[in-house]
Design an enzyme around this catalytic site. Structure first.
Site, PDB file in Angstrom:
ATOM      1  CB  SER A   1     -23.804 -10.612 -26.115  1.00 43.53           C
ATOM      2  OG  SER A   1     -22.601 -11.210 -25.663  1.00 43.53           O
TER       3      SER A   1
ATOM      4  CE  LYS B   1     -13.519 -11.256 -21.927  1.00 42.39           C
ATOM      5  NZ  LYS B   1     -14.812 -10.581 -21.987  1.00 42.39           N
TER       6      LYS B   1
ATOM      7  N   GLY C   1       0.854  -1.182   0.000  1.00 39.33           N
ATOM      8  CA  GLY C   1       0.000   0.000   0.000  1.00 39.33           C
ATOM      9  C   GLY C   1       0.883   1.223   0.000  1.00 39.33           C
TER      10      GLY C   1
ATOM     11  CG  HIS D   1       5.861  -5.322  -4.712  1.00 41.73           C
ATOM     12  ND1 HIS D   1       4.574  -5.203  -4.244  1.00 41.73           N
ATOM     13  CD2 HIS D   1       6.517  -4.222  -4.292  1.00 41.73           C
ATOM     14  CE1 HIS D   1       4.456  -4.073  -3.579  1.00 41.73           C
ATOM     15  NE2 HIS D   1       5.624  -3.456  -3.590  1.00 41.73           N
TER      16      HIS D   1
ATOM     17  CB  CYS E   1       5.326  -4.021   0.138  1.00 42.13           C
ATOM     18  SG  CYS E   1       6.045  -2.391  -0.053  1.00 42.13           S
ATOM     19  CE1 TYR E   2       1.029   1.004   5.461  1.00 41.57           C
ATOM     20  CE2 TYR E   2      -0.514  -0.840   5.545  1.00 41.57           C
ATOM     21  CZ  TYR E   2      -0.109   0.404   5.980  1.00 41.57           C
ATOM     22  OH  TYR E   2      -0.851   1.055   6.942  1.00 41.57           O
TER      23      TYR E   2
ATOM     24  CD  GLU F   1       2.897  -8.070  -5.744  1.00 40.89           C
ATOM     25  OE1 GLU F   1       3.668  -8.805  -5.109  1.00 40.89           O
ATOM     26  OE2 GLU F   1       2.622  -6.902  -5.391  1.00 40.89           O
TER      27      GLU F   1
ATOM     28  CB  VAL G   1     -15.887 -15.335 -24.320  1.00 42.71           C
ATOM     29  CG1 VAL G   1     -15.325 -14.159 -23.555  1.00 42.71           C
ATOM     30  CG2 VAL G   1     -15.421 -16.645 -23.708  1.00 42.71           C
ATOM     31  CG  ASP G   2     -17.498 -12.244 -20.380  1.00 47.50           C
ATOM     32  OD1 ASP G   2     -16.522 -13.001 -20.521  1.00 47.50           O
ATOM     33  OD2 ASP G   2     -17.413 -11.016 -20.284  1.00 47.50           O
TER      34      ASP G   2
END
Ligand code: XMP
Length: 511
Positions: free
Chosen positions: A224, A367, A56, A170, A83-84, A172, A227-228
């Protein structure tokens, strides 16, 4: 152990909090993002296998910094501070955090203790991504330092018995090359997971949930072509079979072959009860003479909702409506303050006043995870990897009047463009690629005769999330093929231009 119990990521306002959850999911372990001030009781209720405290922007020593409830460490649940998150863990457990000199930002050399749980199999020196001013200056009782850098003598720490671990850097971000391995150590070795949160597992779990939610009631889903909604519909169909009816509204502004593909996939292949509403004339009638972009969107959106309501009234006793809501929508809802640039109604969306309960089988998925579930369900590649397509369709890619003739021109030009982009292997490398038809004509010469026809504009962009975008650097020879073919094959076009604007200041669509 259960693949359905998550690792909760407490979000302390980090740029990368969502990325942490995504990386953990890449280790096939469910991870969910929650606000940092979630109560200890709520954490207990959610029964996570582990907790991550994100980074953060604040300093733990400044007044008003996001606080951590130390009761969280008494739950006996493994915790990883990043981190934070590491600093607030140290502070909450009686350690100290302060300035050790200069901060560290960017790629940093780190020396680690290879016997630390998070670092099993990680080289003793390597690089990591740092972004901090403060550091842990005194370890809490029972902890040992497990890594150091030039600017942070305690760049990582652990308390193995209490299953508490922390890193200043980090893991990630991709600039920490061994970062995913470290998150995997936490998920597997500390939290005891074994990576069984797979697309097949998601399918089984959602099917069971949908059955429990829906019982023997009827369900409605608007397709529609994207894909969703397609994956959501297939999951519901797998769960409750013919209790599901799909409604597909063809507004006449779809791309070449798109309606046929939906009918073929759902109606013929998966045998989902499908109502294919041919509403082309109705939409074109309503849009006749309308040139204002917002007006077009409004008309298309409202007509869509009216038609959807009419169809649902025909189906007696429907109780549930399927929505392809994604996890990114769930995270972002409420936090959006962006100014209204265009009214993005989602065709396929929900009429506000319909008295139906929502069934949202994709609420936990990003997604790319939806796509993996689609692949597992055997959905055709073309549907799984379809680029985003706006609800109002070609209607907002025709500047000026939408007529049948102009729709035909755009549809054929777009078809050629897609075919060439696919053949060149660029379709999946760009966010969107499409043709736009403006409302001007220009002079040209074809076979010694003067022409006065429309140009076609080629628009292709790269983007992470459509909030910003850059124009895609398509190779010249691909652009040349697109141009030559469109001018030769599409009657009414004598020129092709390329849009080289980024977003902002441009938008992706032209209307
Ligand atoms: P813009 O043009 O605002 O588009 O840069 C950003 C992304 O949103 C898509 N888009 C829409 N999607 N309904 C949708 O479902 C809409 O009305 C709509 N308008 C734009 C656009 O294709 C791009 O991916």
């Amino acid at each position: 152990m259960s693949a359905d119990r998550p690792i909760l990521v407490l979000d302390f306002g980090a740029q990368y909090a969502q990325l942490i959850a995504r990386r953990i999911r890449e280790c096939r372990v469910l991870s969910e993002l929650v606000p940092h001030d979630i109560s200890v009781e709520e954490i207990r209720r959610r029964d996570p296998v582990g907790i991550v405290l994100s980074g953060g922007p604040a300093s733990v020593n400044e007044p008003g910094a996001p606080a951590l409830d130390a009761g969280l460490f008494d739950l006996g649940i493994p915790v990883l501070g990043i981190c934070y998150g590491m600093q607030s863990m140290a502070q909450a457990l009686g350690g100290e955090v302060g300035r050790t000199g200069t901060g560290e930002f960017g790629k940093t050399e780190i020396e680690i203790q290879s016997d630390a749980v998070l670092f099993h199999g990680v080289p003793a020196t390597h690089t990591c991504w740092m972004s901090h001013n403060d550091s842990v200056t005194r370890l809490p009782d029972g902890f040992r330092a497990t890594a150091s850098t030039a600017g942070a003598p305690t760049a990582a720490m652990e308390h193995v018995e209490r299953r508490l671990h922390a890193v200043q850097f980090h893991p990630e971000v991709m600039h920490t090359p061994m970062g995913t391995e470290m998150l995997e150590r936490f998920a597997y070795e500390v939290c005891g997971q074994d990576g069984t949160w797979t697309p097949q597992h998601v399918i089984d779990e959602q099917v069971a949930r949908i059955r429990a939610q829906v019982g023997d009631q009827k369900v409605l889903c608007a397709l529609s072509g994207g894909v969703d909604s397609a994956v959501a519909a297939l999951l519901v169909h797998k769960a409750v079979g013919d209790q599901l009816t799909c409604v597909f509204v063809d507004h006449g502004m779809l791309r070449e072959g798109e309606a046929e593909q939906v009918v073929e996939t759902f109606g013929n292949h998966y045998k989902v009860p499908l109502v294919h509403v041919q509403a082309q004339d109705r939409f074109l009638g309503l849009l006749a003479g309308v040139t204002d972009p917002e007006q077009k969107r409004k008309i298309i959106g409202e007509a869509f909702i009216r038609i959807f309501e009419e169809e649902s009234r025909r189906l007696d006793g429907v109780k549930f409506l399927v929505q392809g809501t994604l996890y990114s929508d769930v995270i972002e809802s409420g936090s959006k303050t962006a100014a209204k640039i265009k009214s993005h109604h989602n065709v396929g969306g929900l009429p506000d006043d319909m008295d139906l309960e929502l069934c949202e089988p994709l609420r936990l998925l990003f997604k790319d995870e939806v796509r993996r579930v689609g692949i597992e369900l055997g959905m055709p590649d073309r549907m799984v990897w379809r680029q985003p397509f706006p609800g109002p369709g070609l209607g907002i890619r025709i500047i000026g009047d939408i007529t049948r003739e102009r729709l035909d021109i755009l549809r054929r030009a777009d078809f050629v463009l897609q075919e060439e982009v696919r053949a060149a292997g660029w379709y999946n490398q760009v966010w969107q690629s499409f043709a736009v038809l403006p409302c001007i004509k220009s002079v040209g010469v074809m076979g010694d005769a003067r022409t006065y026809e429309y140009p076609i504009i080629v628009r292709a962009v790269t983007s992470e999330d459509a909030m910003t975008a850059d124009w895609a650097r398509l190779p010249y020879d691909l652009l040349e093929r697109i141009s030559t073919r469109i001018i030769n094959e599409v009657q009414g076009v004598n020129r092709v231009a390329l849009d080289i604007s980024s977003k902002p200041p441009g938008t992706i669509e032209w209307e």
